[in-house]
Design a protein around this motif. Structure first.
Motif, short mmCIF file in Angstrom:
data_model
loop_
_atom_site.label_atom_id
_atom_site.label_comp_id
_atom_site.label_asym_id
_atom_site.label_seq_id
_atom_site.Cartn_x
_atom_site.Cartn_y
_atom_site.Cartn_z
N TYR A 1 -4.95 58.40 21.05
CA TYR A 1 -5.97 58.14 20.59
C TYR A 1 -7.22 59.17 20.17
O TYR A 1 -7.39 59.84 20.42
CB TYR A 1 -6.36 56.81 19.96
CG TYR A 1 -7.22 57.52 19.00
CD1 TYR A 1 -6.90 57.62 17.50
CD2 TYR A 1 -9.25 58.06 19.11
CE1 TYR A 1 -8.09 58.14 16.27
CE2 TYR A 1 -10.40 57.62 17.94
CZ TYR A 1 -9.75 58.11 16.99
OH TYR A 1 -10.67 58.32 16.38
N ARG A 2 -7.06 59.30 21.81
CA ARG A 2 -8.33 60.85 22.29
C ARG A 2 -7.52 61.48 22.81
O ARG A 2 -8.00 62.50 22.75
CB ARG A 2 -8.97 59.51 23.65
CG ARG A 2 -10.18 58.60 23.86
CD ARG A 2 -10.71 57.93 24.53
NE ARG A 2 -11.69 58.97 25.21
CZ ARG A 2 -12.66 58.97 26.34
NH1 ARG A 2 -12.23 58.14 26.90
NH2 ARG A 2 -12.85 60.51 26.34
N SER A 3 -6.16 61.39 23.48
CA SER A 3 -6.23 63.00 23.39
C SER A 3 -5.35 62.78 22.50
O SER A 3 -4.88 64.59 22.42
CB SER A 3 -4.30 62.61 24.00
OG SER A 3 -4.65 61.14 25.89
N TYR A 4 -4.79 62.27 21.49
CA TYR A 4 -4.23 62.80 20.14
C TYR A 4 -5.34 63.50 20.00
O TYR A 4 -4.99 65.00 18.91
CB TYR A 4 -3.53 61.67 18.47
CG TYR A 4 -3.76 62.54 17.77
CD1 TYR A 4 -2.64 63.29 16.97
CD2 TYR A 4 -4.15 61.86 17.05
CE1 TYR A 4 -1.71 63.63 16.68
CE2 TYR A 4 -4.37 62.33 15.47
CZ TYR A 4 -3.07 63.12 14.52
OH TYR A 4 -3.53 64.12 13.94
N LYS A 5 -7.07 63.46 19.73
CA LYS A 5 -7.29 63.77 18.66
C LYS A 5 -8.64 64.72 19.44
O LYS A 5 -8.65 65.75 18.88
CB LYS A 5 -9.09 62.63 19.08
CG LYS A 5 -10.05 63.17 18.05
CD LYS A 5 -11.23 61.84 17.67
CE LYS A 5 -12.46 62.36 16.85
NZ LYS A 5 -13.68 61.43 17.06
N GLU A 6 -8.21 65.37 20.59
CA GLU A 6 -8.54 66.34 21.62
C GLU A 6 -7.52 67.44 21.18
O GLU A 6 -8.11 68.78 21.00
CB GLU A 6 -8.77 65.93 23.09
CG GLU A 6 -9.70 64.96 23.13
CD GLU A 6 -10.01 64.43 24.86
OE1 GLU A 6 -8.86 64.87 26.17
OE2 GLU A 6 -10.71 64.18 25.60
N SER A 7 -6.15 66.86 20.87
CA SER A 7 -5.19 67.96 20.76
C SER A 7 -4.69 68.15 19.20
O SER A 7 -4.72 69.24 18.99
CB SER A 7 -3.78 67.24 20.91
OG SER A 7 -3.72 66.22 20.21
N GLY A 8 -5.28 67.33 18.26
CA GLY A 8 -5.68 67.63 17.48
C GLY A 8 -7.03 68.69 17.14
O GLY A 8 -6.41 69.95 16.42
N GLN A 9 -7.61 68.45 17.70
CA GLN A 9 -9.14 69.54 17.46
C GLN A 9 -9.00 71.03 18.40
O GLN A 9 -9.21 71.99 17.97
CB GLN A 9 -10.63 68.64 18.26
CG GLN A 9 -11.01 67.92 17.65
CD GLN A 9 -12.34 66.76 18.85
OE1 GLN A 9 -11.88 66.84 19.96
NE2 GLN A 9 -12.87 65.94 18.33
#
Length: 651
Positions: free
Chosen positions: A384-392
Motif C-alpha cells: 500500500y505504501r509503495s503503491y501510494k508513493e508510486s501514485g504520488q
C-alpha cells in the motif's frame, strides 16, 4: 380511394416476403422435417427459428409460436446467436402486426447481438429490415443509409444468397422514386441472376411480384394484370397465404385501374386469406373501404359482418400490443432474476464451504492463520505504501509533463507569432518606406519645379500617414494575439458608433465630396468589445472612402434577421478584383505567394480575427452594378442574453 390504399404499403410486405424466401433457400426443404425429431440443441434452435420465419408465408400465429419456443430454449441454453435470430424474427412478426414500437426494439436487440458476435450475415439482414422500417415511417434518408450499409456488407459475404435478399429490399424501397429507376432495375436483375443460380423459388416469386409492381408503377396495367392472374392462382393453390393475399391485393389494384368489376372480388379474397393466415392487421384499411362500399350498396348482412370484423381486429390489435410489451418486459425481468438467483446460489455455496473448512480446521490452524494474518497485513501495508508513493510520483510526473507540454506549446505559439510578425512587417513596410526614400532623394536633388515638389511632399505625407496607420494595425494585431488577452463584451449600439467613426474619417470624406447615406435603426444592439468593433467600422469605411469616386455615394445599412444583426458598407468604386477574392481575409505565408497573390492588407486580417473573438462573421462581395460591399454579422442582443453568459473571456 381503394386503389390508393392498395398501392400505399405494397412495397413493405413484398420486402418482408423476400426475407422468408432467402431463409428457405439456405435451409432447404425444412417444411418436411418434423421438429420433434431434432435434438434439444443449437441445431434444434436454428431449425425452429427458420420454421418461424418460413411460417410467415403461411400462418403468422404459427410463426409466433415457433419463435417464442426458439427464444425460450436459446435463453435456457445460453445460445446467443439463437436469441439474436429469434429477436430478428420477432421484429418481422410485430412489423406484420403493425406494432412498430416492438418491431424496432427487437430489431435493435438483434443488431446488438450480431455486432457482439461479428456476424456480418445477421448484421446485413437487420440493416435491410431497418431500411424497410424507416421507409415505412417516412424517413427516407435513414432508410437509404441502412440499405447502403447492408449492401456494402452483403456484397462481401462468402455466399451471395443474402446479397440477393438485400438487393430485393433495395428495389422495393426505391420502387416509387423516379430518380432511382435505373438502380432499381439493376438490383432486380442482379437478384434474379443470383436466385436463379440457387434455384430459390421463393425469392424468384417475390421478384416476380416486384417486377409486377414495377409494371404498375410504369403504367403498364394490362401486362401486369395478365401476369398477376396466373401468379394469384399459383400461390393460392400451394397454400401460401401471405403471398396469395399480397398477389390478390395487387390484382385488385390492377382491376381498379382498369375499372373492372372483379376488383372488389379480389379484395374480398385478400381479406379472407388474411384472416386465414393471421395477417388481418395488414388489411385493416381495406376492410374499412369494403365496409363503406357495402354500406353504399345497402347490404346489411355484409355490413354487419365487416363491422364485427373491424371491432375484432381493433380489439385483437390492442390486446396483442399490450401482451407483446408485457412479454418483452417479462423476458428481461426473468433474465435479471435468473442472474440474481445464480449469484445468490454461488454465494451461499461459497459460504457453506468456508464454514465447513473453519469447523474442521479451527483448532489446528488458528495459530497459522494468526501468523498469516499478521504477515498479510505487513505485506499489504508495504504494498500500500509503495503503491501510494508510486501514485504520488506518477501524479507529480504527469503534472510536470503537462507543465512542460504547456510551455512547449506556448513557445511554439510565440515562435509562430514571431515568424508571422516578421513576415508582416517585412511585407507591409518595405514598399511604403522605399517610396518615401525615393521621393526624398528626388526632392534633395532639386531637379523638379516647386509646384510638382509640393505635390510630391503631399504624397510623402500621405505615404507616411498610411505607414503609421499600418503600424497601428500591427500593434492592435499583436495585442489581440498575445496570450492573456481579455475580451469583455458590452452593449453596443451601431447607430451611435458609426457617426463617431465618420468624424475620425471626415477629412477623407470631405476631400472626395462623398455623400454618406446611413440607415441603421436605433433599436439594433449587439454584445461586443467596443474598441474592436470600432476598429472594424473604421477599416470598412476607410476602404469604402479610399476606393469611392469623387462625388460618389456611400451606403451604411444595418438590419436584423433570424436573430442576427448584419451591418453593411457599400461603395460605388471599382469593386474587389477577382484575383484577390480567395486571399481577402488571409495573409500569404511565403515570399512567392506574396508577390503573385496579393491579399487586401493587414487591416482586414485583423478585422476577421476580432470578429472571430466576438463570435461573428465577415462577408465581402461585389455589387451587380459596380462597387464593393463589406459586412459583418453578430448575434442580436435579444438572442444572446437568453442563452450566453458574458463574463470576461480570455483567449
Amino acid at each position: 380511394m381503394v386503389l390508393r390504399l392498395l398501392q400505399k404499403k405494397q412495397w413493405t410486405v413484398i420486402c418482408l416476403l423476400c426475407y422468408a424466401g432467402m431463409l428457405h433457400a439456405r435451409t432447404g426443404d425444412i417444411w418436411q422435417v418434423p421438429v420433434s425429431q431434432l435434438q434439444d440443441s443449437t441445431h434444434y434452435i436454428d431449425k425452429v427459428n427458420h420454421l418461424a420465419v418460413l411460417y410467415q408465408l403461411k400462418n403468422l400465429d404459427s410463426s409466433f409460436l415457433y419463435v417464442m419456443q426458439a427464444q425460450q430454449i436459446a435463453t435456457r441454453q445460453g445460445y446467443t446467436k439463437g436469441k439474436g435470430d429469434a429477436w430478428q424474427a420477432l421484429g418481422d412478426y410485430y412489423g406484420l402486426r403493425n406494432n412498430s414500437y416492438l418491431s424496432i426494439r427487437y430489431y435493435m436487440d438483434a443488431l446488438q447481438v450480431y455486432k457482439k458476435l461479428a456476424d456480418s450475415n445477421g448484421i446485413s439482414q437487420v440493416y435491410a429490415s431497418l431500411g424497410v422500417y424507416h421507409k415505412q415511417s417516412g424517413q427516407m434518408e435513414i432508410a437509404r443509409d441502412y440499405l447502403h450499409k447492408a449492401m456494402d456488407i452483403g456484397q462481401r459475404l462468402p455466399g451471395d444468397s443474402t446479397y440477393a435478399l438485400i438487393l430485393s429490399r433495395f428495389a422495393g424501397v426505391n420502387m416509387e422514386d423516379p430518380t432511382k429507376q435505373d438502380s432499381v432495375q439493376w438490383a432486380l436483375k442482379q437478384a434474379r441472376n443470383i436466385s436463379t443460380g440457387y434455384r430459390d423459388v421463393y425469392n424468384l416469386l417475390q421478384l416476380d411480384l416486384l417486377d409486377l409492381q414495377s409494371l404498375l408503377w410504369q403504367g403498364d396495367i394490362a401486362t401486369a394484370r395478365n401476369k398477376l392472374s396466373a401468379l394469384v392462382s399459383a400461390v393460392t393453390t400451394n397454400g401460401y397465404g401471405y403471398p396469395a393475399m399480397l398477389a390478390s391485393r395487387l390484382m385488385a389494384a390492377t382491376s381498379a385501374r382498369q375499372q373492372q368489376a372483379d376488383s372488389i372480388q379480389y379484395l374480398v379474397q385478400a381479406v379472407k386469406l388474411s384472416l386465414t393466415g393471421g395477417y388481418q392487421d395488414l388489411m385493416l384499411p381495406y376492410i374499412v373501404q369494403l365496409y363503406d362500399w357495402y354500406k353504399k350498396q345497402g347490404k346489411q348482412d355484409t355490413i354487419i359482418l365487416y363491422s364485427n370484423l373491424l371491432l375484432g381486429i381493433l380489439k385483437q390489435r390492442n390486446d396483442a400490443k399490450s401482451n407483446g410489451e408485457m412479454d418483452y418486459i417479462a423476458y428481461y425481468t426473468q433474465q435479471h432474476q435468473m442472474r440474481a438467483l445464480q449469484l445468490q446460489r454461488a454465494t451461499q455455496q461459497e459460504l457453506l464451504r468456508k464454514r465447513g473448512l473453519e469447523t474442521r480446521n479451527r483448532l489446528a490452524l488458528i495459530g497459522f492463520l494468526f501468523l498469516l494474518l499478521v504477515f498479510t497485513m505487513l505485506v499489504g501495508l508495504y504494498f500500500y505504501r509503495s503503491y501510494k508513493e508510486s501514485g504520488q510520483s506518477a501524479v507529480m510526473l504527469a503534472a510536470k509533463n503537462r507543465e512542460i507540454s504547456a510551455k512547449n506549446d506556448l513557445l511554439h505559439k510565440q515562435d509562430d507569432f514571431k515568424n508571422k510578425l516578421v513576415s508582416v512587417v517585412a511585407h507591409d513596410f518595405r514598399s511604403p518606406l522605399h517610396s518615401i526614400i525615393s521621393m526624398t532623394e528626388f526632392l534633395k536633388a532639386g531637379d523638379i519645379p516647386p509646384d510638382e515638389a509640393y505635390d510630391w511632399m503631399m504624397d510623402v505625407e500621405r505615404s507616411a500617414g498610411n505607414t503609421l496607420q499600418t503600424f497601428d494595425n500591427i500593434l492592435a494585431w499583436i495585442n489581440s494575439q498575445l496570450s492573456g488577452f481579455v475580451y469583455i463584451p458590452a452593449l453596443c449600439t451601431p447607430a451611435d458608433m458609426i457617426p463617431e467613426t465618420l468624424q475620425y474619417l471626415a477629412d477623407m470624406v470631405n476631400s472626395k465630396r462623398l455623400q454618406i447615406i446611413i440607415s441603421i435603426p436605433r433599436e439594433i444592439q449587439v454584445w461586443a468589445d467596443q474598441e474592436m468593433l470600432q476598429f472594424v467600422h473604421r477599416n470598412f469605411i476607410h476602404n469604402a472612402v479610399k476606393f469611392s469616386p469623387e462625388g460618389g455615394k456611400l451606403y451604411i445599412t444595418a438590419g436584423e434577421e433570424n436573430g442576427s444583426v448584419t451591418l453593411s458598407v457599400v461603395d460605388e468604386g471599382p469593386g474587389i478584383p477577382e484575383s484577390i477574392f480567395p486571399y481577402l481575409f488571409e495573409y500569404p505565408q511565403n515570399n512567392e505567394t506574396r508577390e503573385t497573390k496579393q491579399g487586401a492588407g493587414l487591416a482586414l486580417i485583423i478585422c476577421r480575427d476580432f470578429m472571430d473573438k466576438m463570435r461573428g462573421q465577415l462577408q465581402a462581395g461585389n455589387q451587380p452594378g459596380g462597387g464593393a460591399i463589406f459586412s459583418y454579422t453578430l448575434p442580436h442582443v435579444k438572442n444572446i442574453t437568453a442563452t450566453i453568459s458574458y463574463d470576461a473571456m480570455v483567449f
